[in-house]
Motif scaffolding. Sequence first.
Motif, short mmCIF file in Angstrom:
data_model
loop_
_atom_site.label_atom_id
_atom_site.label_comp_id
_atom_site.label_asym_id
_atom_site.label_seq_id
_atom_site.Cartn_x
_atom_site.Cartn_y
_atom_site.Cartn_z
N GLY A 162 -1.69 -1.66 -9.29
CA GLY A 162 -2.38 -1.39 -8.03
C GLY A 162 -1.57 -1.84 -6.83
N GLU A 163 -2.23 -1.97 -5.68
CA GLU A 163 -1.56 -2.34 -4.44
C GLU A 163 -1.46 -3.86 -4.32
N LYS A 164 -0.25 -4.35 -4.04
CA LYS A 164 -0.01 -5.78 -3.89
C LYS A 164 0.71 -6.03 -2.57
N THR A 165 0.40 -7.17 -1.94
CA THR A 165 1.08 -7.60 -0.72
C THR A 165 2.01 -8.74 -1.09
N LEU A 166 3.31 -8.57 -0.77
CA LEU A 166 4.33 -9.54 -1.17
C LEU A 166 5.19 -9.93 0.02
N LEU A 167 5.69 -11.16 0.03
CA LEU A 167 6.68 -11.56 1.02
C LEU A 167 8.05 -11.17 0.49
N ALA A 168 8.85 -10.51 1.31
CA ALA A 168 10.14 -9.97 0.86
C ALA A 168 11.04 -11.03 0.26
N LYS A 169 11.09 -12.23 0.87
CA LYS A 169 12.05 -13.22 0.37
C LYS A 169 11.64 -13.83 -0.96
N PHE A 170 10.37 -13.68 -1.36
CA PHE A 170 9.91 -14.22 -2.64
C PHE A 170 9.58 -13.14 -3.67
N ALA A 171 9.64 -11.88 -3.30
CA ALA A 171 9.11 -10.81 -4.13
C ALA A 171 9.92 -10.53 -5.39
N LYS A 172 11.22 -10.81 -5.40
CA LYS A 172 12.09 -10.53 -6.55
C LYS A 172 12.02 -9.05 -6.94
N LEU A 173 12.08 -8.18 -5.92
CA LEU A 173 12.06 -6.74 -6.18
C LEU A 173 13.46 -6.21 -6.40
N THR A 174 13.56 -5.23 -7.28
CA THR A 174 14.81 -4.52 -7.53
C THR A 174 14.63 -3.11 -6.98
#
Length: 97
Positions: free
Chosen positions: A82-94
Amino acid sequence: QRSAAPDPALVQPPRPSVEGMRRVGVRQAMDGGPAAGSAAPASGGYAVGERVEHPKFGVGIVRRIETLATDHKLVVAFDNAGEKTLLAKFAKLTKLG
């Protein structure tokens, strides 16, 4: 007697606020950017519409980006979580191509 006009010495002029600018920036990002034909605005290395992968939530698409004082808040719609709100510096997105 009271005069109808306030005393000019007591009235402070309104100070500009950056809050409205932030809202406009978010709105432009959701609409695809300020100018037709331009790429979606990037914030914190991410862009609206970009496909990303999170180690826990899986694959998703960046829906909104909000600029904060020291970071960016990303709203990502994940396929399975679903939809999640994340902080960019902690998100660990690739980023996915």
